[in-house]
Structure formats: C-alpha cells, structure tokens
Write an enzyme that holds these catalytic residues in place. Structure first.
Site, PDB file in Angstrom:
ATOM      1  N   TYR A  99       3.779   4.347  -4.728  1.00 53.46           N
ATOM      2  CA  TYR A  99       5.081   4.534  -4.066  1.00 53.46           C
ATOM      3  C   TYR A  99       4.858   5.290  -2.757  1.00 53.46           C
ATOM      4  O   TYR A  99       4.066   6.236  -2.708  1.00 53.46           O
ATOM      5  CB  TYR A  99       6.019   5.346  -4.958  1.00 53.46           C
ATOM      6  CG  TYR A  99       7.305   5.751  -4.267  1.00 53.46           C
ATOM      7  CD1 TYR A  99       8.437   4.945  -4.347  1.00 53.46           C
ATOM      8  CD2 TYR A  99       7.369   6.924  -3.508  1.00 53.46           C
ATOM      9  CE1 TYR A  99       9.597   5.293  -3.701  1.00 53.46           C
ATOM     10  CE2 TYR A  99       8.538   7.286  -2.852  1.00 53.46           C
ATOM     11  CZ  TYR A  99       9.652   6.469  -2.947  1.00 53.46           C
ATOM     12  OH  TYR A  99      10.800   6.807  -2.292  1.00 53.46           O
ATOM     13  N   GLU A 141      11.145   2.752   2.815  1.00 53.05           N
ATOM     14  CA  GLU A 141      10.572   2.938   1.479  1.00 53.05           C
ATOM     15  C   GLU A 141       9.786   1.702   1.059  1.00 53.05           C
ATOM     16  O   GLU A 141      10.302   0.583   1.139  1.00 53.05           O
ATOM     17  CB  GLU A 141      11.695   3.204   0.468  1.00 53.05           C
ATOM     18  CG  GLU A 141      11.194   3.445  -0.949  1.00 53.05           C
ATOM     19  CD  GLU A 141      12.339   3.596  -1.951  1.00 53.05           C
ATOM     20  OE1 GLU A 141      12.575   4.731  -2.404  1.00 53.05           O
ATOM     21  OE2 GLU A 141      13.010   2.594  -2.252  1.00 53.05           O
TER      22      GLU A 141
END
Lengths: 290, 403
Positions: B125, B213
């Site tokens: 992530y 993101e």
C-alpha cells in the site's frame, strides 16, 4: 492593549487598485485604520484613494515604514505576494484571498519558517482590534470594544459570535480570523496563546470547524495554561464524512476530526463547549460570572 | 475533484509510473474487442474487468439485483462480453457508495497482473497526501496492501510507515530507497520500486493532487512494480492552471442538483434531511445545519451563497433547494455585514414572488446591517414568510415548523 493590530499599525494593501482591494481599503480607512499605501506591480508612482502606490513591497516599506500588509491578490499570485511581503520585512501579513492551491501554501509555510513574519490566513476575514484598527473585510460596526477575544476559522460565524458577545454586554478586544484552508499561517493554538497573554482580554471564544487537528491541539494547550474562560464551538456536527463543506479545509478525513471528537476533547480540557451557535454569547457571560 | 481509475492511470503513464494497463469502454462490443487486444498484448487468456465509479470497494461490491461483482476476471471473449453486459448500466453498491450505489457507465478492461513467473507476487500500500499540521506532503505506506488500510492502521499501526517530504529538498533518493527497503524488496524489484516511488511523487506534485493512493502497489512475479489500482483526487484550487485536467471531470458521478448549483456559483452539498437552508459563509452554513438538527429537524443541504446574497442568488438557491421533495421548510440565515439586510430581504421577496408556488414555511433570519428594516420589509410583504433577527428566534421557528 490588544493583540496583533492596533492604532499604530502601519498598513499596506497588496492588490490595492483591484476591485476588492479598493472596496475594502476604503472601508478600512473609514474605520480609522492607518493605511499608508498599496502595492500593485506596474502602477508604482501613482496614487489611489489618496495613498501612494508602489511597484514592490520593498519600495513601499522603505517609503512608508509599513509593518502590516493585507493581501487581496488573486489566488494564482497570492503565495508570491505573501513571500514578497515577508522578504520585505513585514511583521504581520494578513491574506484574505480564498482559493490558493495547497502546494503553493506548502511552499509558503516552508518559506516563513524561521522568519520574523507572522501570517494570518489565507481564506480569512482578517483581524480587528475593536475601536482601533480593522485590517480585514469584516463589518466593523459589529465589533464594539470590550474584553473578549475571538479566534475563528470562519467569517460570518465570527460576526455572529461578536454580535452575541456585544449584546451580552461584553464587547470585543481583538478578533482573529485564522482562515478555513488546510494550511494556514497561524493555527488556532497560536492565536489563543496571544489572547491568553493579553491582559485586556478576559475571555476567549474559539470557533472551529470539522477537519484537521488544530482545535484539539489548542484544547490541550488550554488545559495546561488557561487563565481565563474559553467558550468553544465547532461547526459541522451534521456534516457528512468525506465532503468538503465550502472551506477547503472543512472536510472530515477520519474519526478524529469530526465535530463530535473535537467537542469531546475540548470539553475534557475545560473549554465551555456549546452545541448551538446561538448560545455563544450567553455562555461566555455565564462563564465570566463564575 | 475525483478522477476515475482509467483517467488516473493515463496520467500516471505520462510520469513513467508503470500501471496495470487497460482500455476503458462503455459498451459490450467494445469490451469484447478490448479483451482481444489485451489478450494479444499480454499473451494471456485472463483479463480483469473493472467497473469505473468514484468509490472504492468495487471488488467486494455487487451490481444491484445480481451476484455480479464490480471487479471480475474474464477467461475468454464471451466471458468478457457477459461481465460487461452485467456491469454496464447497472448500479454498483460498495461499502463506500452507500446503499443507493452508483451507476456504472464505463468499464476498464485491464491486464491480468497475477501471471506466473520466477518469483512470488506481493501487494503493498502507498499513498501521498498532505499533512495539514506539518504543512508538508507525506508518503504513507505499508506492507499490507490490497486490503482496507484504515483497518490496518487501526489494528496494527506499527505496519504503517510515514515519510515526510521537505518542501525545499523534495523527495530525496535515500527516502525512496528507505521505502523500498521497508517493503523488503531486493534486486530488480528494489530498483523498480525506487523509480516507481520517485516518479509517483513527481506525478503527485505535477498534477497537484490532494491525494494519490495506490492500493495495491504490486510486485509482479517478474519483479516489476506497478500500480494495480489508483485513487486520485486533484486540488480544486489548482485546476485553474491545469485546464487539461479540469476537462476530465465526470459530472455523471456528481449529484445533478450540485452540478446545477455550481453553474449559479453556489456552494451546495445535498444531504438527506427535511429542512433546507441558505446561508452566507461556509462556517455559518455548517453552524446553521447544526442548529436545524438541535431544533428537531435534519438539514437537507449545505448551501453557502457567498458574499453577495442578492435577488438572483436567493432565487437560484430557492430553486435548487425546492428540487428536493423531502424539504418541509427552508431557513434563510444571512448575517449582513458589507451586504445590507434590507437588500437581501428585497431579494427574498422578489424571488418568492417570481417563483410563486412556494407552499412550505420559509423562515428568514437577517442580522447585521439594517436588520430591523429588513424584518419590517419581510413582515409587511404579505408573504407567508416568518422573520427573525436573533439566531435563537430562528431556531425556535424551525422547531415549530418541523413539529
């Protein structure tokens, strides 16, 4: 006494000759603020509202000894205007402009590190010391002189609070509109500190909004250092998460920057938190009697 | 402003950020054709079909009335056509869309990145956003990719790393290396990751994102580092210098009333309540919503009419609010500073008369410059409008209206 601005503030208007600059400079002069001149690039040497216009802030400071500047420059050029004022040695820069790109403000914040310049705003109504100097866009007549300081992220809500305080028979020392953007020059805690250390201020109204951690930071400082009552209100108890509510900074990002979370921390730190914006004045009056 | 995954990936490619590539289509035939192209490109029978909406959780979300997920793997052209048929035009409900879901107008037919190879695949992530308190950009990353990162942050905060970027130096090479080391990467994967992070940060700055993101950030079996999904938000204030990006706005993703309000320069957010409101200033508008709730109502909207509350803005505000059938009352709350209350009152009366068919209670609270004159104008107008000067009076009137 008061904080940040007073009768002897020598004020420069950046973006002086534009529509906004002209309108609000006129209002400030009518209020009695000592406006010593303005800056509009390529209009240096002319006069506007009977005050001299300069090409650069540095020229203006040299000629007028200005120590405060107020900025009405459009968003794309506002960051540059702030840094120009700092470079010229202006002690207090008040930036009214709304809509400055956030990466511009990252640059500004870094640029001002270690400099003697304090920035108020951007995206704020300015600062007013009642009866002495209005350096901003607020309606001056609401702010009758008195002993309550206001720190607020919002414009009209500041007027609302000031009006209630005045009607409660208390009056205003200095009201500081810190601005509703994600990055601002003077966070809540710093503005609260100034008022807490001002001998003429007997109580402080602190108005926040959803988003960010500034109110929680201020609350923790207040818990350790309060010498006078603080009444707090957080706008946005009914705001949905993830939506921007008008102000660029007013957006709930997580569990900690909701109105409920902020109000809880503020209460725990001894702040008189009001749920309704209609209760600010009477709550302050009651808190002062204790 | 939010972008779709396929738009964000196109932009990332310009910054040499490797992505799970694909083709965005809006009909079944084009989806089949896209599948064939992807198959030829990758020499792999598998392709992934992803619904394009402005919300996450698509893989677990379902199209209303079916078992079709928002992300599905197609094994052949027929499969691709079937999935496309199921998703396109359907309403996808995910944890982030709320129960109403979002209509899917486009799908992204993308490469399958889980192809076999010499090394194991890994999911990470990584996001870049603004740290408001520090006034700096921060890279937040974790070895736990492909899952709900808020849950990771909550349960295992030690697995979330942060790297702040100093504005004067920018992202430094040692920082990019540190991220790759913390992911536990070596060899080619390490080198690719350093390049990926560096280029991604350049994209974040260059496009003036407010949030970028990548979840998952993926290491393939042949040690490439690619963005499999991408959520990109752009800074609205910066769009004035990126007209190419402003053109990517998809208004079908937005509430139609909000779009219309934007055309009148009104700052409007649609909510689910029964009391509409019209206010000058964002802070006071939020405070007014809160007051409605405390008075027993629920705010139907956020509406900041800004500094110039005149007949035109008030009329536009009325029109926008009254599009919502749930609205049982409207509270207008104006603190007149520079703008005079009597002029706002005249504006309210003019707008009211022009619209004619307002049959719900209207409460007008005007405070500030010429408030008394304004109240007189409203009271003598003969209209079914209730007036107030103090905020507490307005709250009482709302209470009566919703009782």
């Amino acid at each position: 006494m008061s904080v940040l601005v007073n009768k002897s503030s020598r004020v420069l208007v950046q973006g002086f000759t534009g529509t906004e600059g002209t309108f609000h400079a006129t209002q400030m002069i009518e209020y009695g603020t000592n406006v010593v001149g303005g800056v509009t690039p390529n209009k240096g040497g002319t006069t506007h509202l009977d005050k001299p216009v300069f090409n650069t802030v540095a020229d203006a400071v040299k000629a007028t000894q200005a120590n405060v500047s107020i900025i009405f420059v459009p968003p794309a050029f506002a960051a540059d205007a702030i840094m120009e004022a700092a470079e010229a040695g202006i002690e207090l820069v008040i930036c009214i402009t709304e809509g400055i790109p956030v990466q511009d403000m990252v640059k500004v914040k870094n640029y001002l590190q270690g400099s003697k310049t304090r920035l108020i705003g951007p995206n704020c109504p300015g600062v007013i010391t009642a009866g002495e100097a209005k350096i901003g866009i607020m309606p001056g007549f609401i702010f009758k002189p008195g002993k309550i300081g206001i720190v607020s992220k919002s414009g009209t809500l500041t007027y609302e609070a000031a009006d209630q305080i005045v009607k409660a028979g208390l009056g205003i020392s200095t009201a500081i509109g810190i601005g509703g953007d994600p990055i601002i020059g003077t966070p809540t805690v710093e503005a609260v500190k100034l008022l807490m250390n001002d001998p003429e201020t007997e109580g402080i109204v602190m108005i926040g909004e959803i988003g960010g951690s500034m109110e929680a930071d201020a609350a923790r400082w207040i818990k350790e250092n309060a010498k006078k009552p603080v009444v707090g209100f957080i706008a946005g108890q009914t705001a949905p998460a993830g939506r921007r509510m008008g102000h660029a900074g007013a957006i709930i990002g997580g569990a900690e920057d909701t109105a409920a979370a902020k109000m809880k921390i503020m209460s725990e730190c001894g702040i008189h938190v009001v749920a309704s914006p209609a209760d600010i004045g009477k709550t302050m009056a009651a808190a002062l009697k204790k | 402003m939010n972008l779709h995954e396929f738009q964000a990936k196109e932009l990332l490619k310009k910054y040499n950020v490797p992505v799970q590539d694909g083709i965005a289509v809006d009909n079944v035939m084009a989806a089949e054709e896209a599948y064939r192209q992807i198959k030829t490109q990758t020499n792999n029978n598998f392709a992934v079909i992803k619904a394009q909406i402005h919300a996450g959780g698509r893989g677990k979300g379902k199209i209303v009335g079916t078992e079709q997920r928002g992300v599905a793997v197609a094994k052949n052209a027929e499969d691709a056509a079937n999935i496309a048929k199921n998703i396109l035009g359907g309403t996808l409900v995910t944890v982030q869309t709320g129960p109403a879901g979002k209509k899917v107008n486009k799908i992204f037919v993308a490469q399958d990145v889980y192809y076999p190879g010499p090394n194991p695949v890994k999911e990470f992530y990584l996001s870049i956003l603004l740290d408001r308190a520090k006034g700096q950009n921060v890279i937040m990353y974790s070895t736990e990719g492909g899952v709900d990162i808020e849950e990771v942050a909550h349960k295992t905060p030690e697995k979330i790393f942060k790297e702040w970027v100093h504005p004067s130096g920018g992202l430094l090479p040692f920082q990019a290396r540190k991220i790759a080391f913390n992911f536990g990467l070596t060899g080619e994967a390490f080198k690719n990751c350093v390049k990926f992070v560096t280029n991604l940060y350049n994209a974040y700055l260059g496009l003036e994102c407010s949030m970028l993101e990548i979840n998952p950030l993926f290491k393939t079996s042949d040690d490439k580092i690619i963005a499999v999904d991408c959520k990109m938000n752009l800074d609205d204030n910066a769009l004035m210098r990126h007209s190419d990006l402003a053109a990517l706005r998809d208004i079908t993703e937005e509430d139609p009333t909000e779009v219309e309000a934007g055309q009148y320069n009104l700052n409007f957010v649609k909510l689910d309540g029964n009391v509409g409101c019209m206010v000058n200033g964002a802070g006071l508008a939020m405070a007014t919503m809160d007051m409605i709730k405390l008075s027993g109502g629920e705010p139907a909207n956020f509406l900041d009419v800004g500094g110039t509350a005149n007949a035109q803005t008030v009329e536009a505000g009325f029109k926008i609010i009254m599009k919502d059938p749930n609205v049982k009352a409207i509270l207008i709350n104006i603190f007149g500073g520079i703008v005079r209350c009597d002029r706002v009152a005249a504006g309210v009366i003019e707008a009211y008369n022009k619209l004619g068919n307002i049959n719900i209670p209207i409460i007008v609270r005007l405070q500030g410059t010429n408030a008394a004159e304004a109240k007189k104008l409203i009271d003598e107008s003969g209209l079914k409008v209730q007036s107030a000067i103090e905020l507490s009076e307005a709250a009482d009137l709302v209470k009566k209206a919703v009782a």
